[in-house]
Design a protein around this motif. Structure first.
Motif, PDB file in Angstrom:
ATOM      1  N   LEU A 130       0.836  -1.200   0.000  1.00  0.00           N
ATOM      2  CA  LEU A 130       0.000   0.000   0.000  1.00  0.00           C
ATOM      3  C   LEU A 130       0.874   1.254   0.000  1.00  0.00           C
ATOM      4  O   LEU A 130       1.876   1.320   0.716  1.00  0.00           O
ATOM      5  N   THR A 131       0.497   2.242  -0.791  1.00  0.00           N
ATOM      6  CA  THR A 131       1.201   3.521  -0.799  1.00  0.00           C
ATOM      7  C   THR A 131       0.615   4.400   0.308  1.00  0.00           C
ATOM      8  O   THR A 131      -0.590   4.640   0.343  1.00  0.00           O
ATOM      9  N   LEU A 132       1.482   4.847   1.215  1.00  0.00           N
ATOM     10  CA  LEU A 132       1.028   5.601   2.387  1.00  0.00           C
ATOM     11  C   LEU A 132       0.704   7.053   2.048  1.00  0.00           C
ATOM     12  O   LEU A 132       1.397   7.692   1.259  1.00  0.00           O
ATOM     13  N   THR A 133      -0.357   7.553   2.675  1.00  0.00           N
ATOM     14  CA  THR A 133      -0.722   8.964   2.595  1.00  0.00           C
ATOM     15  C   THR A 133      -0.357   9.613   3.926  1.00  0.00           C
ATOM     16  O   THR A 133      -0.079   8.920   4.913  1.00  0.00           O
ATOM     17  N   GLN A 134      -0.406  10.934   3.981  1.00  0.00           N
ATOM     18  CA  GLN A 134      -0.107  11.623   5.246  1.00  0.00           C
ATOM     19  C   GLN A 134      -1.125  11.247   6.316  1.00  0.00           C
ATOM     20  O   GLN A 134      -0.772  11.081   7.481  1.00  0.00           O
ATOM     21  N   ASN A 135      -2.397  11.079   5.948  1.00  0.00           N
ATOM     22  CA  ASN A 135      -3.421  10.680   6.924  1.00  0.00           C
ATOM     23  C   ASN A 135      -3.112   9.303   7.504  1.00  0.00           C
ATOM     24  O   ASN A 135      -3.292   9.081   8.706  1.00  0.00           O
ATOM     25  N   MET A 136      -2.667   8.364   6.676  1.00  0.00           N
ATOM     26  CA  MET A 136      -2.316   7.032   7.161  1.00  0.00           C
ATOM     27  C   MET A 136      -1.128   7.107   8.121  1.00  0.00           C
ATOM     28  O   MET A 136      -1.126   6.455   9.164  1.00  0.00           O
TER      29      MET A 136
END
Length: 88
Positions: free
Chosen positions: A32-38
């Motif tokens: 999974l590619t991480l987002t800032q929210n994650m």
């Protein structure tokens, strides 16, 4: 794959290993590619380190400390035991 401090992650990093919750369920899946929210949520959940895919360390594959099936079975057994003790 490399171990990275959660607080130093940047959006766009790809998970090298899945992250599980306390019940053994997958929170975030490998790849999974991480987002800032994650990333913010991982920090909030006090997850100090995660494995990140990295082309410089693709040949490093850490051995699992506990197999997924064994982890789930252990969590279910512990949860069941505590529930039984709660009834007493």
């Amino acid at each position: 794959m490399r171990l990275s401090i959660t607080e130093s992650l940047t959006p766009g990093a790809k998970l090298g290993k899945s992250i599980y919750n306390e019940r053994g369920n997958i929170l975030l899946a490998e790849g999974l590619t991480l987002t800032q929210n994650m990333i913010n949520r991982l920090v909030f959940l006090n997850i100090p380190f995660v494995y990140i895919q990295d082309s410089r360390t693709d040949d490093i594959i850490p051995a699992p400390t506990i197999a997924g099936g064994l982890r789930r079975d252990a969590i279910q057994t512990i949860e069941s035991t505590f529930m039984d003790l709660k009834k007493i």
